[in-house]
Design a protein around this motif. Structure first.
Motif, short mmCIF file in Angstrom:
data_model
loop_
_atom_site.label_atom_id
_atom_site.label_comp_id
_atom_site.label_asym_id
_atom_site.label_seq_id
_atom_site.Cartn_x
_atom_site.Cartn_y
_atom_site.Cartn_z
N ALA A 2 10.06 -8.29 1.84
CA ALA A 2 8.65 -8.73 1.89
C ALA A 2 8.11 -8.73 3.32
CB ALA A 2 8.50 -10.11 1.26
N THR A 3 8.39 -7.66 4.05
CA THR A 3 7.93 -7.58 5.43
C THR A 3 6.84 -6.53 5.58
OG1 THR A 3 9.70 -6.00 5.92
CG2 THR A 3 10.13 -8.32 6.40
N SER A 4 5.93 -6.78 6.48
CA SER A 4 4.92 -5.78 6.83
C SER A 4 5.44 -4.99 8.02
CB SER A 4 3.59 -6.47 7.16
OG SER A 4 3.78 -7.41 8.20
N ILE A 5 4.75 -3.91 8.33
CA ILE A 5 5.16 -3.12 9.48
C ILE A 5 4.30 -3.49 10.68
CG2 ILE A 5 5.96 -1.24 8.03
CD1 ILE A 5 3.45 0.30 8.76
N THR A 6 4.73 -3.09 11.85
CA THR A 6 4.00 -3.42 13.08
C THR A 6 3.30 -2.17 13.62
OG1 THR A 6 5.84 -2.87 14.56
CG2 THR A 6 5.79 -5.11 13.63
N ILE A 14 -1.04 -5.73 10.66
CA ILE A 14 -0.86 -5.15 9.33
C ILE A 14 -0.15 -6.20 8.47
CG2 ILE A 14 0.13 -3.23 8.02
CD1 ILE A 14 0.12 -1.66 10.74
N ASP A 15 -0.91 -6.89 7.62
CA ASP A 15 -0.33 -7.99 6.87
C ASP A 15 -0.01 -7.61 5.42
OD1 ASP A 15 -2.90 -7.77 5.96
OD2 ASP A 15 -3.46 -9.87 6.33
N PHE A 16 0.30 -6.34 5.20
CA PHE A 16 0.71 -5.86 3.88
C PHE A 16 1.85 -4.86 4.07
CE2 PHE A 16 -3.10 -3.74 5.47
CZ PHE A 16 -2.68 -2.41 5.58
N LEU A 50 -4.16 2.69 9.36
CA LEU A 50 -3.40 1.56 9.90
C LEU A 50 -3.91 1.16 11.28
CD1 LEU A 50 0.22 2.53 8.78
CD2 LEU A 50 -1.38 0.96 7.68
N ALA A 51 -4.47 2.11 12.01
CA ALA A 51 -4.99 1.81 13.35
C ALA A 51 -6.21 0.88 13.27
CB ALA A 51 -5.36 3.10 14.07
N CYS A 52 -6.79 0.73 12.10
CA CYS A 52 -7.95 -0.14 11.92
C CYS A 52 -7.56 -1.62 11.88
CB CYS A 52 -8.69 0.21 10.63
SG CYS A 52 -9.42 1.87 10.62
N PHE A 53 -6.26 -1.89 11.78
CA PHE A 53 -5.79 -3.26 11.65
C PHE A 53 -5.07 -3.70 12.91
CE2 PHE A 53 -6.17 -1.53 7.42
CZ PHE A 53 -6.75 -2.56 6.69
N VAL A 56 0.85 -1.20 0.00
CA VAL A 56 0.00 0.00 0.00
C VAL A 56 0.89 1.24 0.00
CG1 VAL A 56 -1.70 1.35 1.30
CG2 VAL A 56 -1.89 -1.16 1.21
N PHE A 57 0.68 2.09 -1.01
CA PHE A 57 1.32 3.41 -1.03
C PHE A 57 0.35 4.36 -0.33
CE2 PHE A 57 3.21 1.18 -4.61
CZ PHE A 57 4.54 1.51 -4.50
N LEU A 58 0.78 4.89 0.81
CA LEU A 58 -0.16 5.57 1.71
C LEU A 58 0.27 7.00 2.03
CD1 LEU A 58 -2.63 5.40 3.61
CD2 LEU A 58 -1.10 4.35 5.33
#
Length: 267
Positions: free
Chosen positions: A121-125, A75-77, A69-72, A54-56
């Protein structure tokens, strides 16, 4: 070539189209699965498309990129922030170890960010997002009391095993190991990061850290004793004895004096 599914979240249509055009040119392996102009539509789009990346945009009317992002819970992307923030924002992104692109987006930087995501290929926390929020509006300061407050914030350290979230005041020293930096923490814990010490010198400039030598950055909170000499030597809380460069001595002693005045500690 394996395609990466991506979506673009930005309130400006021109910005979304410009990024789409750039991706088609420099990153043809990225397939744009959709665009969203606000957080609510982005949330629906993410659930529908399950993108890899996701380009955010950070700043949007109503809800921000942080709100999305707080909705997740997880965060698996992957996330690459796009932002018009300048200067101090760069430090905030580095402290949180989150990728970003400054607007107007440079094609080479875009390509590098996508390649970095593909290789890791890592998501953020959520913790990284919180660290970014804590720092994004915290400009570089000459206020020594503010530095002391900053020292109780956190930093994200990326390693091959994953992201380590560390309290700034748990860092005793950072040691150069060529193209790597070795973090010496309390309780004899060690973390090695694949980044130059120079990068962390810039990141930690807003905190009570000082590069006393070509190979060492130290946390003033962990100094137990300063021994006078040509440059001198500091004894740290973990027993390490670190030389102070002669050319850095005066600046170091000035900062050390200010630290003790603002922290209320006794030299």
């Amino acid at each position: 070539m394996e395609k990466l599914r991506a979506i673009i979240v930005d309130d400006e249509a021109n910005a979304r189209q410009a990024l789409t055009n750039l991706l088609q040119i420099v990153c043809p392996e990225v397939e744009i699965s959709g665009q969203a102009k606000n957080v609510d539509s982005a949330l629906d789009l993410i659930h529908l498309q399950r993108p890899n990346l996701v380009f955010l945009d950070i700043q949007m009317p109503g809800k921000s990129g942080f709100d999305l992002l707080a909705c997740f819970e997880k965060i698996d992307f992957g996330v690459i922030f796009t932002t018009a923030y300048q200067e101090y924002a760069v430090r905030a992104f580095r402290v949180s170890a989150i990728d970003y692109l400054l607007k107007p987006i440079d094609p080479d930087e875009l390509q590098a960010a996508v390649e970095k995501y593909k290789s890791q290929a890592t998501s953020i926390t959520p913790q990284q997002v919180t660290i970014l929020q804590e720092n994004i509006q915290n400009p570089k300061t000459s206020s020594l009391k503010q530095r002391l407050r900053n020292n109780h914030q956190r930093i994200a350290l990326p390693t091959a095993e994953g992201i380590h979230i560390v309290q700034m005041n748990d860092i005793i020293q950072c040691e150069s190991l060529g193209s790597y930096t070795k973090f010496h923490l309390t309780h004899h814990k060690v973390i090695v990061v694949s980044r130059l010490l120079k990068e962390y010198e810039e990141i930690l400039d807003n905190y009570y850290f000082f590069r006393v030598h070509q190979s060492n950055i130290i946390n003033l909170e962990h100094i137990k004793r300063y021994v006078k000499g040509d440059g001198g030597q500091v004894w740290m809380s973990d027993g390490a004895e670190i030389e102070v460069s002669r050319r850095r001595k005066d600046d170091f002693l000035a900062l050390l004096s200010d630290f003790y005045v603002n922290s209320g500690k006794i030299v």
